[in-house]
Design a protein around this motif. Structure first.
Motif, PDB file in Angstrom:
ATOM      1  N   GLN A   1      -5.224  -7.766   4.006  1.00 30.31           N
ATOM      2  CA  GLN A   1      -6.658  -7.485   3.865  1.00 30.31           C
ATOM      3  C   GLN A   1      -6.894  -6.035   3.447  1.00 30.31           C
ATOM      4  O   GLN A   1      -7.765  -5.751   2.630  1.00 30.31           O
ATOM      5  N   GLU A   2      -6.107  -5.128   3.995  1.00 29.69           N
ATOM      6  CA  GLU A   2      -6.272  -3.702   3.700  1.00 29.69           C
ATOM      7  C   GLU A   2      -5.907  -3.374   2.250  1.00 29.69           C
ATOM      8  O   GLU A   2      -6.565  -2.582   1.590  1.00 29.69           O
ATOM      9  N   HIS A   3      -4.824  -3.975   1.756  1.00 30.81           N
ATOM     10  CA  HIS A   3      -4.312  -3.622   0.429  1.00 30.81           C
ATOM     11  C   HIS A   3      -4.723  -4.594  -0.672  1.00 30.81           C
ATOM     12  O   HIS A   3      -4.414  -4.372  -1.841  1.00 30.81           O
ATOM     13  N   GLY A   4      -5.424  -5.651  -0.319  1.00 27.69           N
ATOM     14  CA  GLY A   4      -5.789  -6.675  -1.289  1.00 27.69           C
ATOM     15  C   GLY A   4      -6.690  -6.189  -2.408  1.00 27.69           C
ATOM     16  O   GLY A   4      -6.651  -6.719  -3.507  1.00 27.69           O
ATOM     17  N   ALA A   5      -7.490  -5.181  -2.153  1.00 24.72           N
ATOM     18  CA  ALA A   5      -8.444  -4.703  -3.161  1.00 24.72           C
ATOM     19  C   ALA A   5      -7.991  -3.417  -3.852  1.00 24.72           C
ATOM     20  O   ALA A   5      -8.771  -2.786  -4.559  1.00 24.72           O
ATOM     21  N   TRP A   6      -6.730  -3.029  -3.669  1.00 24.85           N
ATOM     22  CA  TRP A   6      -6.234  -1.812  -4.309  1.00 24.85           C
ATOM     23  C   TRP A   6      -6.270  -1.959  -5.825  1.00 24.85           C
ATOM     24  O   TRP A   6      -6.056  -3.046  -6.368  1.00 24.85           O
ATOM     25  N   ASP A   7      -6.476  -0.830  -6.517  1.00 25.15           N
ATOM     26  CA  ASP A   7      -6.446  -0.844  -7.976  1.00 25.15           C
ATOM     27  C   ASP A   7      -5.069  -0.386  -8.457  1.00 25.15           C
ATOM     28  O   ASP A   7      -4.191  -0.030  -7.670  1.00 25.15           O
ATOM     29  N   ARG A   8      -4.863  -0.368  -9.762  1.00 23.70           N
ATOM     30  CA  ARG A   8      -3.568  -0.035 -10.353  1.00 23.70           C
ATOM     31  C   ARG A   8      -3.116   1.379  -9.978  1.00 23.70           C
ATOM     32  O   ARG A   8      -1.938   1.620  -9.736  1.00 23.70           O
ATOM     33  N   ILE A   9      -4.017   2.316  -9.930  1.00 24.53           N
ATOM     34  CA  ILE A   9      -3.666   3.708  -9.600  1.00 24.53           C
ATOM     35  C   ILE A   9      -3.103   3.799  -8.189  1.00 24.53           C
ATOM     36  O   ILE A   9      -2.111   4.484  -7.943  1.00 24.53           O
ATOM     37  N   GLN A  10      -3.709   3.094  -7.251  1.00 19.29           N
ATOM     38  CA  GLN A  10      -3.205   3.117  -5.874  1.00 19.29           C
ATOM     39  C   GLN A  10      -1.822   2.463  -5.780  1.00 19.29           C
ATOM     40  O   GLN A  10      -0.953   2.937  -5.060  1.00 19.29           O
ATOM     41  N   TRP A  11      -1.610   1.378  -6.512  1.00 20.69           N
ATOM     42  CA  TRP A  11      -0.321   0.687  -6.457  1.00 20.69           C
ATOM     43  C   TRP A  11       0.797   1.492  -7.120  1.00 20.69           C
ATOM     44  O   TRP A  11       1.972   1.266  -6.843  1.00 20.69           O
ATOM     45  N   ARG A  12       0.470   2.448  -7.984  1.00 20.91           N
ATOM     46  CA  ARG A  12       1.501   3.267  -8.639  1.00 20.91           C
ATOM     47  C   ARG A  12       2.292   4.105  -7.644  1.00 20.91           C
ATOM     48  O   ARG A  12       3.405   4.525  -7.940  1.00 20.91           O
ATOM     49  N   SER A  13       1.742   4.374  -6.489  1.00 25.46           N
ATOM     50  CA  SER A  13       2.433   5.209  -5.498  1.00 25.46           C
ATOM     51  C   SER A  13       3.318   4.389  -4.554  1.00 25.46           C
ATOM     52  O   SER A  13       3.923   4.935  -3.637  1.00 25.46           O
ATOM     53  N   VAL A  14       3.433   3.092  -4.784  1.00 26.45           N
ATOM     54  CA  VAL A  14       4.181   2.205  -3.889  1.00 26.45           C
ATOM     55  C   VAL A  14       5.551   1.889  -4.468  1.00 26.45           C
ATOM     56  O   VAL A  14       5.696   1.680  -5.666  1.00 26.45           O
ATOM     57  N   VAL A  15       6.555   1.866  -3.613  1.00 25.80           N
ATOM     58  CA  VAL A  15       7.904   1.442  -3.993  1.00 25.80           C
ATOM     59  C   VAL A  15       8.221   0.172  -3.209  1.00 25.80           C
ATOM     60  O   VAL A  15       8.093   0.136  -1.990  1.00 25.80           O
ATOM     61  N   PHE A  16       8.592  -0.883  -3.921  1.00 23.14           N
ATOM     62  CA  PHE A  16       9.003  -2.120  -3.284  1.00 23.14           C
ATOM     63  C   PHE A  16      10.529  -2.135  -3.224  1.00 23.14           C
ATOM     64  O   PHE A  16      11.193  -1.883  -4.223  1.00 23.14           O
ATOM     65  N   SER A  17      11.054  -2.421  -2.052  1.00 20.06           N
ATOM     66  CA  SER A  17      12.504  -2.506  -1.928  1.00 20.06           C
ATOM     67  C   SER A  17      12.867  -3.864  -1.342  1.00 20.06           C
ATOM     68  O   SER A  17      12.054  -4.511  -0.687  1.00 20.06           O
ATOM     69  N   VAL A  18      14.079  -4.266  -1.619  1.00 19.05           N
ATOM     70  CA  VAL A  18      14.553  -5.549  -1.124  1.00 19.05           C
ATOM     71  C   VAL A  18      15.956  -5.361  -0.577  1.00 19.05           C
ATOM     72  O   VAL A  18      16.724  -4.521  -1.056  1.00 19.05           O
ATOM     73  N   GLU A  19      16.261  -6.132   0.446  1.00 22.66           N
ATOM     74  CA  GLU A  19      17.580  -6.077   1.062  1.00 22.66           C
ATOM     75  C   GLU A  19      18.034  -7.514   1.251  1.00 22.66           C
ATOM     76  O   GLU A  19      17.300  -8.332   1.812  1.00 22.66           O
ATOM     77  N   PHE A  20      19.206  -7.835   0.751  1.00 25.69           N
ATOM     78  CA  PHE A  20      19.772  -9.170   0.898  1.00 25.69           C
ATOM     79  C   PHE A  20      21.061  -9.074   1.681  1.00 25.69           C
ATOM     80  O   PHE A  20      21.841  -8.138   1.511  1.00 25.69           O
ATOM     81  N   ARG A  21      21.293 -10.060   2.505  1.00 27.78           N
ATOM     82  CA  ARG A  21      22.541 -10.160   3.244  1.00 27.78           C
ATOM     83  C   ARG A  21      23.166 -11.498   2.891  1.00 27.78           C
ATOM     84  O   ARG A  21      22.545 -12.551   3.043  1.00 27.78           O
ATOM     85  N   PHE A  22      24.379 -11.453   2.367  1.00 31.35           N
ATOM     86  CA  PHE A  22      25.111 -12.657   2.009  1.00 31.35           C
ATOM     87  C   PHE A  22      26.170 -12.904   3.067  1.00 31.35           C
ATOM     88  O   PHE A  22      27.060 -12.082   3.266  1.00 31.35           O
ATOM     89  N   CYS A  23      26.072 -14.028   3.770  1.00 35.26           N
ATOM     90  CA  CYS A  23      27.044 -14.367   4.819  1.00 35.26           C
ATOM     91  C   CYS A  23      28.345 -14.828   4.175  1.00 35.26           C
ATOM     92  O   CYS A  23      28.326 -15.617   3.236  1.00 35.26           O
ATOM     93  N   THR A  24      29.452 -14.333   4.704  1.00 36.60           N
ATOM     94  CA  THR A  24      30.754 -14.716   4.164  1.00 36.60           C
ATOM     95  C   THR A  24      31.597 -15.501   5.155  1.00 36.60           C
ATOM     96  O   THR A  24      32.704 -15.906   4.826  1.00 36.60           O
ATOM     97  N   ASP A  25      31.068 -15.731   6.363  1.00 33.00           N
ATOM     98  CA  ASP A  25      31.892 -16.380   7.383  1.00 33.00           C
ATOM     99  C   ASP A  25      31.438 -17.775   7.772  1.00 33.00           C
ATOM    100  O   ASP A  25      32.018 -18.400   8.623  1.00 33.00           O
ATOM    101  N   HIS A  26      30.375 -18.302   7.151  1.00 33.94           N
ATOM    102  CA  HIS A  26      29.955 -19.665   7.465  1.00 33.94           C
ATOM    103  C   HIS A  26      29.183 -20.273   6.297  1.00 33.94           C
ATOM    104  O   HIS A  26      28.708 -19.558   5.428  1.00 33.94           O
ATOM    105  N   ALA A  27      29.066 -21.605   6.314  1.00 31.32           N
ATOM    106  CA  ALA A  27      28.345 -22.324   5.264  1.00 31.32           C
ATOM    107  C   ALA A  27      26.852 -22.073   5.388  1.00 31.32           C
ATOM    108  O   ALA A  27      26.373 -21.624   6.421  1.00 31.32           O
TER     109      ALA A  27
END
Length: 135
Positions: free
Chosen positions: A61-87
């Motif tokens: 709700q807080e960030h839903g109405a942000w404009d392009r200028i506000q979003w330019r200061s944001v960095v999106f990061s992702v972290e993945f974990r791949f399991c190697t010891d089980h199916a």
């Protein structure tokens, strides 16, 4: 369908048609398909408490109405974990389109435990970095 995790074969063994005649697994699959249900892997997501859900709603709700200028200061990061010891435990669940995140279609899991390989990456408005792997 009462048990979304029940396979079509198991459901056919438990269900009887007219005159107590056994229904085939293919008939169960056809009827489920006609009802808009497809066998899919369960979405695997983090364990979310009511507090977590509330905080996510407030953030949206807080960030839903942000404009392009506000979003330019944001960095999106992702972290993945791949399991190697089980199916990956491919358990199918019967669900309709749009029900991916419904409570009985989600298998919660603890993300920390077991041998794994980690990967990180990030993207912003003007830049991105390639994936970084660690063990």
């Amino acid at each position: 369908m009462n048990n979304r995790l029940l396979s079509a074969s198991a459901s056919s063994r438990q269900t009887r048609g007219r005159n107590n005649i056994r229904i085939s697994a293919n008939t169960v699959r056809r009827r489920l398909s006609t009802s808009g249900l497809r066998a899919r892997r369960r979405y695997i997501g983090p364990i979310l408490t009511q507090r977590h859900r509330h905080q996510r709603t407030l953030c949206a709700q807080e960030h839903g109405a942000w404009d392009r200028i506000q979003w330019r200061s944001v960095v999106f990061s992702v972290e993945f974990r791949f399991c190697t010891d089980h199916a990956d435990g491919r358990v199918r669940v019967w669900r309709r389109s749009g029900e991916r995140y419904q409570a009985d279609c989600v298998r919660e899991h603890d993300r920390w435990g077991g041998a794994s390989l980690m990967m990180w990456s990030a993207i912003s408005y003007n830049d991105r970095n390639g994936p970084v792997f660690t063990q």
